[in-house]
Design an enzyme around this catalytic site. Sequence first.
Site, short mmCIF file in Angstrom:
data_model
loop_
_atom_site.label_atom_id
_atom_site.label_comp_id
_atom_site.label_asym_id
_atom_site.label_seq_id
_atom_site.Cartn_x
_atom_site.Cartn_y
_atom_site.Cartn_z
N LEU A 143 71.02 8.06 45.96
CA LEU A 143 69.89 8.99 46.04
C LEU A 143 70.37 10.43 45.53
O LEU A 143 69.91 11.36 45.61
CB LEU A 143 69.52 9.15 47.65
CG LEU A 143 68.84 8.03 48.34
CD1 LEU A 143 68.47 8.06 49.61
CD2 LEU A 143 67.64 7.39 47.50
N TYR A 151 80.47 0.97 37.10
CA TYR A 151 79.23 1.61 36.22
C TYR A 151 79.76 2.08 34.79
O TYR A 151 79.17 1.53 33.87
CB TYR A 151 79.18 3.00 36.83
CG TYR A 151 78.15 3.65 36.54
CD1 TYR A 151 76.71 3.90 36.81
CD2 TYR A 151 78.34 4.97 35.35
CE1 TYR A 151 75.76 4.51 36.12
CE2 TYR A 151 77.31 5.60 34.89
CZ TYR A 151 76.23 5.60 35.28
OH TYR A 151 75.08 6.37 34.86
N ASP A 156 69.60 12.05 37.07
CA ASP A 156 69.76 12.54 38.53
C ASP A 156 69.61 13.94 38.54
O ASP A 156 68.87 14.96 39.33
CB ASP A 156 70.99 12.36 39.05
CG ASP A 156 71.38 10.90 39.11
OD1 ASP A 156 70.44 10.18 38.66
OD2 ASP A 156 72.74 10.43 39.54
N GLU A 183 79.38 17.30 35.81
CA GLU A 183 79.64 15.78 36.17
C GLU A 183 80.42 15.15 35.27
O GLU A 183 81.29 14.20 35.74
CB GLU A 183 78.47 15.30 36.62
CG GLU A 183 78.43 13.83 36.95
CD GLU A 183 78.06 13.55 38.32
OE1 GLU A 183 77.39 14.36 38.97
OE2 GLU A 183 78.46 12.42 39.04
N SER A 193 73.21 12.53 45.68
CA SER A 193 73.78 13.32 46.49
C SER A 193 74.54 14.48 45.65
O SER A 193 74.41 15.57 45.70
CB SER A 193 74.39 13.01 47.84
OG SER A 193 75.56 12.06 47.35
N ASP A 213 69.33 5.22 31.62
CA ASP A 213 69.19 6.66 31.16
C ASP A 213 70.34 6.82 29.98
O ASP A 213 70.11 7.62 29.00
CB ASP A 213 69.37 7.81 32.08
CG ASP A 213 70.38 7.50 33.20
OD1 ASP A 213 71.23 6.28 33.14
OD2 ASP A 213 70.94 8.51 33.95
N HIS A 261 69.41 2.02 35.12
CA HIS A 261 70.72 1.77 34.09
C HIS A 261 70.02 1.73 32.79
O HIS A 261 70.51 1.05 31.74
CB HIS A 261 71.33 0.37 34.40
CG HIS A 261 72.28 0.65 35.58
ND1 HIS A 261 73.38 0.98 35.49
CD2 HIS A 261 71.88 0.09 36.95
CE1 HIS A 261 73.93 1.04 36.68
NE2 HIS A 261 73.18 0.60 37.46
P1 NG1 Z 1 73.50 6.98 41.53
O1 NG1 Z 1 72.90 6.07 41.92
O2 NG1 Z 1 72.58 8.49 41.87
O3 NG1 Z 1 74.87 7.30 41.31
C1 NG1 Z 1 73.82 6.48 38.77
C2 NG1 Z 1 73.83 7.39 37.55
C3 NG1 Z 1 72.59 7.49 36.89
C4 NG1 Z 1 71.79 6.55 36.45
C5 NG1 Z 1 71.82 5.33 37.71
C6 NG1 Z 1 71.38 3.83 37.16
C7 NG1 Z 1 75.64 8.86 38.38
C8 NG1 Z 1 76.07 10.33 39.23
N1 NG1 Z 1 74.32 8.75 38.14
O4 NG1 Z 1 72.98 7.12 39.85
O5 NG1 Z 1 72.64 8.61 35.76
O6 NG1 Z 1 72.61 5.81 35.26
O7 NG1 Z 1 73.31 5.30 38.10
O8 NG1 Z 1 70.25 4.17 36.59
O9 NG1 Z 1 76.50 8.21 38.11
#
Ligand code: NG1
Length: 392
Positions: free
Chosen positions: A131, A227, A178, A166, A133, A37, A35
């Site tokens: 991960l 998020y 990601d 995205e 996807s 980036d 959290h």
């Molecule tokens: P994941 O868990 O792959 O959804 C998400 C964000 C990343 C980053 C992490 C937390 C998306 C698609 N990606 O990852 O950019 O902020 O949470 O470090 O929401």
Amino acid sequence: MMYIDRFTQIFKRTFNREPAYIARAPGRVNMLGEHVDYNDGLVLPAAIDRAVYIAFAPAETRHSSILAVNMNQRVAFTPTTISTRSQIDSTPLPDWARYPAGVMWSLSESGLKVCAMNAVFASDVPIGAGLSSSAAVEMAFTVAWQTLGRWTLPPMRLALLAQKAENEYVGVKSGIMDQFASACGVEGKLLLLDCRSLAWKTLALPASVSIVIADTSVRRKLTSGEYNQRRAACEEAVRLLRRDLPSIRSLRDVSVEDFNRLEKNLPREIGRRARHAVEEIARMRHAEWSLEAGDIRVFGGLMNECHASLRDLYEVSCPELDAMARIAQGLEGCYGARLTGAGFGGCTVNAVEKNLAQEFSSTLAKKYKAETGLTPQIYISHPSNGAGLLRR
Ligand code: NG1
């Protein structure tokens, strides 16, 4: 190899010809820097050996036709139909198809040639498990359209185009981590990325250490709302901290010392969220030194601290992730364990002594099942190369 044969067959059955190319784009695991980036921080992901595979060829039609093997669903769209999120027969695009359509949109917006394509794709990256996807799907299609369009951009540029898909087409305001990891992965290496400058380098775990990914089998719910709320809390903290620190642009610019002095000026919840980000960015500096010095104990300790911070300050864990991390931290050979990705379910990542990794995995699975009643999936993972063609 199994994928290549299977895909060639499915492609032939679907389109009555051989695929021209097969590409692969991996998922990713993040070892540390969670959290941050979207706070201009530093992150430490690795591309993993689970991936999206895509077989493709130019289409003779004006539309692109795409079969998702995992969903057993086929869609057909053109650059015109995707502007209204629909297919050539006017039916709406299913959710999964927003990723390839988003990539088509993002590439076209940037003036790149995007040919009509026939494609079959499948993934063994678990969905909603932290991960990435979705980034893997985006990168697979980015590579496919790059190949057919006969243009070539550096992997980081491809990652930025996929992130735009995205953020602006799918509508998730994710950071660059990601897509970067899926695009730029290096076999056997972790990737240290500065999300502000986009400068990056590789680092390695000691050769005697394995990465173990433990999927709680709990899938996240309500994540995009949570998020986006976490992102908003960080932005609000920056706005409030600017009264005392006018030059800051993001939490990246706030030192732990300044934060300790100024936290009292923030509402309590905003303060907890911002403290996680400020301390996590500082932890990443220590992590870089510890890996350069080959000190896995210090690095593992930072992973454990990160989990506690995500649980208590950022509040993105859940009881199952906490159980998985706690059990792992008590097992022999485990240097560090923490939730990975956005949280609210999904996976933990563990740094484990290589010759104990099998035993660690089976004991962790047993104890986790005994405590939660859930059957986890546990894999020993290996950092892989980033997205690219498998064969011509
Ligand atoms: P994941 O868990 O792959 O959804 C998400 C964000 C990343 C980053 C992490 C937390 C998306 C698609 N990606 O990852 O950019 O902020 O949470 O470090 O929401």
